[in-house]
Design a protein around this motif. Structure first.
Motif, PDB file in Angstrom:
ATOM      1  N   GLY A   1      41.834  45.912  38.871  1.00  0.00           N
ATOM      2  CA  GLY A   1      41.102  45.944  39.303  1.00  0.00           C
ATOM      3  C   GLY A   1      39.747  44.728  39.347  1.00  0.00           C
ATOM      4  O   GLY A   1      39.254  44.661  40.308  1.00  0.00           O
TER       5      GLY A   1
ATOM      6  N   GLN B   1      35.760  51.152  41.638  1.00  0.00           N
ATOM      7  CA  GLN B   1      37.469  51.297  43.082  1.00  0.00           C
ATOM      8  C   GLN B   1      37.110  52.203  43.975  1.00  0.00           C
ATOM      9  O   GLN B   1      37.041  52.257  44.932  1.00  0.00           O
ATOM     10  CB  GLN B   1      38.207  50.967  42.029  1.00  0.00           C
ATOM     11  CG  GLN B   1      38.989  48.796  41.373  1.00  0.00           C
ATOM     12  CD  GLN B   1      40.333  48.961  41.224  1.00  0.00           C
ATOM     13  OE1 GLN B   1      40.397  49.070  40.609  1.00  0.00           O
ATOM     14  NE2 GLN B   1      41.219  49.110  41.955  1.00  0.00           N
TER      15      GLN B   1
ATOM     16  N   SER C   1      43.129  41.100  36.010  1.00  0.00           N
ATOM     17  CA  SER C   1      43.315  41.239  37.162  1.00  0.00           C
ATOM     18  C   SER C   1      43.927  43.172  37.524  1.00  0.00           C
ATOM     19  O   SER C   1      43.175  43.382  38.678  1.00  0.00           O
ATOM     20  CB  SER C   1      44.049  40.330  37.517  1.00  0.00           C
ATOM     21  OG  SER C   1      44.104  40.093  38.982  1.00  0.00           O
TER      22      SER C   1
ATOM     23  N   GLY D   1      38.828  41.319  48.733  1.00  0.00           N
ATOM     24  CA  GLY D   1      39.660  41.298  47.480  1.00  0.00           C
ATOM     25  C   GLY D   1      39.714  40.052  46.446  1.00  0.00           C
ATOM     26  O   GLY D   1      41.100  40.072  45.914  1.00  0.00           O
TER      27      GLY D   1
ATOM     28  N   ARG E   1      37.533  42.223  39.947  1.00  0.00           N
ATOM     29  CA  ARG E   1      37.776  40.248  40.523  1.00  0.00           C
ATOM     30  C   ARG E   1      36.719  39.493  39.749  1.00  0.00           C
ATOM     31  O   ARG E   1      37.003  38.293  40.803  1.00  0.00           O
ATOM     32  CB  ARG E   1      37.844  40.718  41.917  1.00  0.00           C
ATOM     33  CG  ARG E   1      39.062  42.350  42.636  1.00  0.00           C
ATOM     34  CD  ARG E   1      40.179  41.072  42.656  1.00  0.00           C
ATOM     35  NE  ARG E   1      41.669  42.394  42.995  1.00  0.00           N
ATOM     36  CZ  ARG E   1      42.001  42.712  42.461  1.00  0.00           C
ATOM     37  NH1 ARG E   1      42.110  42.804  40.851  1.00  0.00           N
ATOM     38  NH2 ARG E   1      42.586  42.840  42.787  1.00  0.00           N
TER      39      ARG E   1
ATOM     40  N   SER F   1      36.970  49.440  35.453  1.00  0.00           N
ATOM     41  CA  SER F   1      37.184  49.290  36.591  1.00  0.00           C
ATOM     42  C   SER F   1      37.284  50.429  37.563  1.00  0.00           C
ATOM     43  O   SER F   1      37.474  50.458  38.984  1.00  0.00           O
ATOM     44  CB  SER F   1      38.066  48.156  36.583  1.00  0.00           C
ATOM     45  OG  SER F   1      38.482  47.915  37.535  1.00  0.00           O
ATOM     46  N   ALA F   2      38.390  51.442  37.721  1.00  0.00           N
ATOM     47  CA  ALA F   2      38.816  52.514  38.687  1.00  0.00           C
ATOM     48  C   ALA F   2      37.863  53.140  38.341  1.00  0.00           C
ATOM     49  O   ALA F   2      38.016  53.130  39.706  1.00  0.00           O
ATOM     50  CB  ALA F   2      40.056  53.535  37.394  1.00  0.00           C
TER      51      ALA F   2
END
Ligand SMILES: [Mg+2]
Ligand SMILES: [Mg+2]
Ligand SMILES: [Mg+2]
Ligand SMILES: [Mg+2]
Ligand SMILES: [Mg+2]
Ligand SMILES: [Mg+2]
Lengths: 239, 239, 239, 239, 239, 239
Positions: B228, B205, B225, B10, B230, B201-202
């Motif tokens: 999500g 993830q 950020s 993470g 990185r 990004s969602a």
């Protein structure tokens, strides 16, 4: 004056043909009376790095830089533009599919799928406006020349010329002679293909696009010129 | 710590973005506080040889080396791994077919079709165990990032993320802005695309994969950020 | 004597394997007792420029230069011939479609679609006859080796060998071992694949084509030789 | 405007300092607001080839290119001029003998013994007049800066400045601090050497010659300027 | 036939003059009808690496490679021989001391102080005998040409020619014209220096040594030839 | 452990000898069991740029990098140190004057006149302390080896060893054999010079300095070792 502007004005443009991948050679060629310099990655020894470095002095001289990429290397077509080339010549565009793939690499949306990143080209051209202004002009200012050098390409020349993003055709007379003799001979001055060469230019003119040709025998310039060709590449190493 | 391990943990990873193909530049970038260095072959001037030479000092510095390859240059994706890159970023992955071709070049069987020959990577990492031990770990230790930067890619993001061997997605905001404005503008900070960026990004993830983004405006890092992201690539030359 | 002539005469040819892209290394390798030198662009660090420069001293030494191109880089296969290579080894030729694409890049019409421009190769060979004489001989004098290194390739070996323009097959034992163990191990001396290796050579011999193999363990040369292999690549960096 | 003209006019000239021997870096530096670019061969990584290639884009940008040669490499001082440099900075000119040797390499007869061959410089400058016209101007248009960075040099500064062909002095504050502390410290901002630094500039002004200095701490520019310094080299890698 | 043998036999030798430091250029020049190729490090852009790489194809072509080193770069004179050059031309040999320093770098003991290490030259020449056999012949087979291009050199020409290890003189007419006009003009065809040029050759002939000259105007070859010159360097970039 | 520390501790250090100027070769040599790598600029093909690039991977491997410079190229001795070399070997140090010139280029004041600018060396070593701390250690941590390979040098060995800043001597047995046979033979194993070779080491030991030697025949290592030699350079290309 941009290459596109000169061609649009009906001017004849004579380009030197560079095969040695050294920026000092390119600098020297740009200082000759030639109107432009073409870096050959297909049969010449230019490569990814030499194209980037050689376009610098060519652009600095105020002349257009052209790049001939290897067969199907459309990744490199886009990179040549990013480095500042005003035109890319793609060999062996034998079908509409080839022409579309080439055009998509060369033109920003919505015409094509070219990816954004022309920072070196912008810097070399002295551009300092907003990026969207560059985007707005880019598709018009850079030219995609599809090489017509096989029977298939000749048969499909109208369809190839109709592809959005293809700005012109460029004849490779050595390969064309091999094609028309079914592999029996290579003769860039082959008399029996002159009619086809005239036809190609005529079809380009008919749709307002450009016609260029590689010139092995300078005596043919006048004849090609009468056919409507305006971009002439001269040199003694490649076809 | 490997890039994959940092991302799995993470952590946020900030990568410098290299456009000049000189190993001394890479050596210098690796000595900055950046967590990683990405060599750009798409819009930057990196090439086959510079990637090989620049990864040396980056790896020697203990930091991960990343490579962005040109469009469709999956031959180079595999070579970048052979030279020791920990991740490859492939631009314009617009379909499942693109994603599969990319993944196949990046992963050894049975996941993909990558060919064996990582001797330089092994040497540079200090590995001296049996080759099968390297093989056993390689698919896990190297990351394939598919760039999402068109409408087609956005629409297919779930399917792209579902392709075995794709480890993450990477957003190219400049191209994305061109796509979303239908070629009318290039604006990497375009407010109207933030929702789509968050969506990408969602979705990553949701399936336990990584999300990275090219950052033109450092002020956006915080916002990305929170979505999500990185892996952040910073620089001032490319998008 | 050309490589094709030596192989046609049933001679065994041992080729050094070069991974470092420096012409002085190539010059040194050409001066060893090896019969030939192969420049590896797939897993070695050779690139477009190094292949052009390294073939010079190899050809000058009177020995054949071979080039292994990266996966699907058929643009480079043709360029390697233009620079004077006598043979190109293409990795991961897994299907008839792959074999056809490779053959088309390697052979002039009517066999393939190779484009004319072998001026460097002609100069380096000392050729000074008419271009059509070179064209007439070129398809015969340069060799296309398709790498057989997956299950699919093994299954399709007869069809691959039947493709016009494919002159031989070349086994990559490391990748083959990965394929045959479903990614569980890499072992170029894997006993259980010896029968398949023998089969590949037998099929090539059956149609009068050549068989070559990368040799990790020199002790296997005798055994491969008994199977009919005649082209052996030795080295310690790649497979 | 030439560097000599700007300095003669009393203008302050700020030069970037290049240590990475890549022409793309030089091209980038030339596009910054710096007035000039200096290529460092003494402590930077520039070499014979990089100086030749990097001067191209610097000159094309319209800015003067400067070169610092290694200690006693007067062969290279002349070559830098042949490649188009407007000034050469020679380190460790500690005596009249050093100054004379430097001046002789930099100036054509009768002032010095520079050998004729400035074809690249002429081409890059766009000059196309008769060679004798170039010869007539060359000694005036190119500048020889002798570095004053030891006690011996300080003691001999008047004699060094009196050497025909020496156009100015250039202070290296890091070496000067080592000299003045007898090797005990390196401190380019050493307060106790400011008087000597002022003295050097004063002596140059007294004979109508130029004074330049390497600036480690930009805050010192104002102070050096007040002393009469006009050429300032800024950078963060070398002294 | 070696250069020394051709000159000893009274043959006229015409050498191309290379200024671009790329091995492909050298390969091309070696393929022209010129008898030899000279790589110019003084006013051309050749450097340590290009000389090493360019001598390869020149030697492979069967023609002698010559190198003109920069002023006082006798370290490079010896290295050029190590790389396989058959002759080195040293510019600005203005005194017996210069000639001695040059000769000492070029000849093994007891004539000079050249250091042993000609492995590349031996390999490139195909030599495989005992090292002492090479040593025994080396001083005879490689030629040291001292450039005579100033008044001092003209005055000292007999003493320079008398130095053991100096094999000949080589006139630089551009510098010579600058010298004879006291810096007022550069004119390589200056009529008033023809007598001096004839004198230089006559003095060389008188002691059985060689005379060469850089030829700016090819029409002068006949005249120089009548004076006894046998080595002619032609080109359009340097003097 | 630094080279100086290993030698001070009486350890034997075996250095590989690199002649090919490619950083990938250096990277490979650094990965062999050799204790160090020496880059040869005198008879090998290393040059200014290759030394800079090759020292990177050598230092990264944790091993000392050494550089042999060409004759009298003391400018390059200092640059090699700036690039991170731990030792420089200077050939043909035949007199106290030669030794002093060499030492002055290698050592900072007050011992010598080395100029400040070791930024690349500091970066590559991981040093991040104050510059004066580096200065304080530098003269001790870097080694100057003077080659003893002529009669003059042998006669002057005590005086050469007495020069402040000379850290050791290094024997070149091929040149030494030429010198001792008055140019009649080259034989690095010449029995009649063994006594002199032993003498050189004895004199070095007598004043607490180091002795190294180029080893053509590995069987001699034991014998040289018994004489007190501790630094051994092995290779097959140069002497
Ligand atoms: Mg063609
Ligand atoms: Mg993008
Ligand atoms: Mg394989
Ligand atoms: Mg200094
Ligand atoms: Mg001259
Ligand atoms: Mg020696």
């Amino acid at each position: 004056m941009l290459l596109t502007e000169r061609l649009m004005a009906g001017e004849r443009v004579f380009s030197a043909w560079s095969s040695v991948p050294d920026s000092l050679n390119a600098e020297g060629l740009a200082a000759t009376p030639f109107d432009a310099v073409c870096l050959d990655m297909q049969h010449g020894a230019h490569h990814e790095d030499s194209v980037m470095r050689c376009l610098g002095p060519i652009i600095a001289s105020g002349k257009p830089g052209l790049v001939r990429v290897p067969v199907d290397r459309f990744d490199m077509a886009a990179r040549a533009l990013d480095f500042g080339a005003q035109a890319v010549i793609a060999p062996m565009v034998n079908s509409v599919a080839d022409a579309r793939a080439f055009a998509q690499s060369m033109k920003y949306p919505p015409v094509g799928k070219r990816s954004w990143g022309p920072h070196l080209a912008m810097g070399r051209s002295g551009f300092s406006g907003p990026q969207s202004a560059w985007l707005d002009e880019a598709n018009r200012k850079t030219l995609a020349f599809a090489m017509i050098e096989t029977r298939e390409a000749l048969d499909a020349v109208d369809e190839i010329l109709a592809v959005a993003g293809i700005d012109g055709v460029f004849v490779g007379p050595s390969d064309f002679s091999i094609a028309l003799t079914d592999g029996k001979a290579v003769d860039p001055s082959l008399e029996s293909m002159m009619e086809a060469i005239a036809h190609i230019s005529a079809r380009a003119q008919a749709v307002g696009k450009h016609a260029g040709i590689y010139v092995v025998d300078p005596k043919l310039v006048q004849r090609y010129s009468a056919m409507g060709y305006r971009l002439f590449a001269l040199g003694n190493e490649q076809n």
